[in-house]
Design a protein around this motif. Structure first.
Motif, mmCIF file in Angstrom:
data_model
loop_
_atom_site.group_PDB
_atom_site.id
_atom_site.type_symbol
_atom_site.label_atom_id
_atom_site.label_comp_id
_atom_site.label_asym_id
_atom_site.label_seq_id
_atom_site.Cartn_x
_atom_site.Cartn_y
_atom_site.Cartn_z
ATOM 1 N N GLY A 281 -11.132 -20.489 5.933
ATOM 2 C CA GLY A 281 -11.892 -19.268 5.700
ATOM 3 C C GLY A 281 -11.240 -17.987 6.174
ATOM 4 N N LYS A 282 -10.829 -17.936 7.449
ATOM 5 C CA LYS A 282 -10.325 -16.665 8.005
ATOM 6 C C LYS A 282 -8.970 -16.265 7.429
ATOM 7 N N TYR A 283 -8.311 -17.189 6.709
ATOM 8 C CA TYR A 283 -6.995 -16.904 6.153
ATOM 9 C C TYR A 283 -7.022 -16.647 4.644
ATOM 10 N N CYS A 284 -8.144 -17.002 4.009
ATOM 11 C CA CYS A 284 -8.198 -16.938 2.543
ATOM 12 C C CYS A 284 -9.403 -16.190 1.986
ATOM 13 N N ILE A 285 -10.409 -15.910 2.800
ATOM 14 C CA ILE A 285 -11.605 -15.206 2.311
ATOM 15 C C ILE A 285 -11.576 -13.776 2.846
ATOM 16 N N HIS A 286 -11.782 -12.796 1.959
ATOM 17 C CA HIS A 286 -11.660 -11.364 2.302
ATOM 18 C C HIS A 286 -10.285 -11.109 2.927
ATOM 19 N N GLY A 287 -9.252 -11.617 2.260
ATOM 20 C CA GLY A 287 -7.893 -11.562 2.786
ATOM 21 C C GLY A 287 -7.327 -10.152 2.861
ATOM 22 N N PRO A 288 -6.088 -10.033 3.335
ATOM 23 C CA PRO A 288 -5.534 -8.722 3.697
ATOM 24 C C PRO A 288 -5.437 -7.722 2.551
ATOM 25 N N ASN A 289 -5.245 -8.208 1.314
ATOM 26 C CA ASN A 289 -5.042 -7.293 0.183
ATOM 27 C C ASN A 289 -6.139 -7.361 -0.873
#
Length: 554
Positions: free
Chosen positions: A225-233
């Motif tokens: 989740g923290k790496y793929c959801i609402h990601g940096p770009n």
């Protein structure tokens, strides 16, 4: 508040495979949809959200796309699509396409090329990583559908990321050429004349460069989740999409954004953000005893708190999407209502009242307007849905839970509950097909079907029709400010809506018992816009029957 057609719309979701079959092969198709447009026009909806009809191997019922600019053979031809689009527009109905661009099918030409070798033009269209020592996956991430989120490819001798099925490799949105391909495809559909997009798992398109192990909650796989959801770009890419596609057309956009917070939703759909019109949040239907799996609904106090938070905190900042049902959720009358013969209709109407009087754009899932119910599954072999099949395997066959404990949770929440064919009449296969349906029809189709409801002025269908009509007549229903009353009442959902001098009081009894309510004085002589049972609402103390609902206007 700024007005817009998509704010005033009522959307009807069609899951094509289960809607209407025109040729007797047991699978719903586009000609079948065209044949039922008059029914949808009679209901009064203004937009159809069409679940994917693109060419697909059907590993995940069309959400694994092998060609974005072709129609799935089982559903018909592009000519059939063009005819449906024309006929829908003739009836004042717009078409919202399902945009699935977090991933493709592994049979898409991009992936077929990407897996060949690293020096071809498509090598970076997907997310490839070398194996760790011992030929292990790059990290411990688990797929949404169970198992590892990584699949080793013998041809390229690397792992590719698939947050869903292994036949759904994730696209690499950091590659500008991928974005260009997606935007060109979207423009192609818009030029064809469609009216917008529902964007599948759009909050997952941007991943972090670093991909460390995720936290494990149960079992051996970690949470991505923290790496793929609402990601940096993600917002950068959606702004680019808006600039290069969405802003060029008068269309409607809604993003599926799992795990979204109110603050994050304002970034996706804030009125000045230039991304999307609205998002789907899932807080009111998420969470259970075992991951997503549970055999009981949320307590009403919690449900009220969640829905009210979205109503009040997005007001004037971003737009709400309102839904109980969709192709990924069980039937609401079985979840939050009462699907017994005694209370099915009245509780279905109560739930519709509660949702459609809120601020936002309502979505109706096919059959919801008939009060269709969950399917009576008997054995694990009854399931078609990849998520349900994998969940049973992971929870029961692994020994984590007994069949007796997990089975009620699986049957209560399974996506297959929503995917049984629409019940059109009481003939064989509920009038859905002249052949053998791809998935069994719910056995209660003899009692619950469109033909019977169209002949009954008191049916769930006509109640939905009236709710839709009221939205067109009373701006307060669309644009009014929301306020929750009685937040701690475990049985009653009561709220007001207010716009200038107009005011509504909405009262819904979520329980199977009689309840009593003291009306606010200003509503004692209010006009009753709609009620699901005959009632007396002209006095301060009102006795509510089980699942009774009414709306007063002044």
């Amino acid at each position: 508040m700024e007005k817009a057609w998509w704010k005033e719309a009522v959307v009807y979701q069609i899951y094509p495979r289960s809607f209407m079959d025109s040729n007797g092969d047991g699978i719903g198709d586009i000609k079948g949809i065209t044949s039922r447009l008059d029914y949808l026009q009679q209901l009064g909806i203004s937009v159809i959200w069409l679940s994917p009809v693109y060419q697909s191997p059907n590993d995940d019922n069309g959400y694994d796309i092998s060609d974005y600019q072709a129609i799935m053979t089982e559903f018909g031809t592009m000519e059939d699509f063009d005819e449906m689009l024309t006929e829908a527009h003739k009836r004042g109905i717009r078409i919202l396409m399902d945009l699935v661009v977090n991933h493709t099918s592994d049979e898409h030409k991009w992936f077929v090329e990407s897996r060949k070798k690293e020096d071809n033009p498509y090598h970076d269209y997907y997310i490839w990583r070398p194996a760790k020592e011992g030929n292990l996956p790059p990290n411990n991430w688990g797929s949404v559908f169970g198992g590892s989120a990584w699949q080793y490819d013998e041809e390229r001798q690397m792992y590719y990321l698939h947050l869903f099925s292994k036949k759904q490799p994730d696209l690499n949105w950091d590659n500008p050429q991928v974005r260009k391909e997606v935007f060109d495809m979207m423009n192609w559909w818009c030029e064809k004349g469609i009216d917008g997009f529902r964007m599948d798992v759009i909050s997952m398109i941007s991943k972090t460069k670093e991909m460390p192990d995720g936290e494990t909650h149960c079992g051996k796989y970690g949470d991505f989740g923290k790496y793929c959801i609402h990601g940096p770009n993600v917002h950068k890419y959606l702004k680019e999409m808006n600039e290069k596609v969405l802003s060029r057309y008068d269309i409607m956009t809604v993003g599926e954004t799992a795990g979204v917070t109110v603050e994050e939703a304002q970034k996706y759909a804030g009125k000045d953000e230039h991304e999307l019109n609205m998002v789907f949040q899932f807080e009111h239907v998420d969470g259970g005893k075992y991951g997503k799996w549970t055999d009981e609904p949320k307590p009403l106090t919690e449900l009220k708190q969640i829905l009210s938070k979205w109503q009040t905190q997005l007001y004037g900042k971003a737009w709400n999407s309102l839904f109980w049902d969709n192709h990924d959720q069980p039937r609401v009358v079985s979840r939050y209502g009462n699907d017994s013969k005694e209370y099915r209709e009245v509780s279905a109407k109560m739930l519709a009242t509660c949702l459609h009087m809120m601020q936002g754009t309502p979505y109706i899932y096919q059959g919801e307007e008939l009060g269709m119910t969950n399917y009576p599954f008997k054995t694990p072999a009854d399931f078609h849905d990849i998520e349900s099949i994998n969940a049973y395997r992971e929870w029961c066959e692994s020994g984590s839970l007994s069949h007796e404990i997990f089975w009620p949770c699986l049957t209560f929440i399974s996506r297959d509950n929503a995917r049984t064919p629409v019940q059109w009449d009481d003939s064989q296969s509920a009038g859905f097909t002249t052949g053998t349906p791809w998935m069994p029809v719910n056995p209660n189709y003899k009692e619950i079907n469109a033909k019977a409801e169209l002949q009954d002025p008191q049916s769930v269908f006509y109640y939905y029709k009236k709710l839709i009509q009221l939205r067109k007549e009373y701006p307060v229903i669309v644009y009014g400010k929301y306020q929750l009353l009685l937040p701690d009442d475990p049985d009653l959902f009561v709220y007001t809506r207010e716009l200038e001098k107009e005011k509504l009081l909405v009262v819904c009894n979520f329980s199977g018992k009689e309840q009593s309510i003291q009306l606010p004085e200003e509503f004692v002589n209010g006009k009753c816009l709609i009620s699901n049972l005959p009632g007396q609402y002209d006095q301060q103390q009102v006795q509510l029957k089980p699942y009774e609902a009414f709306v007063l206007y002044r």
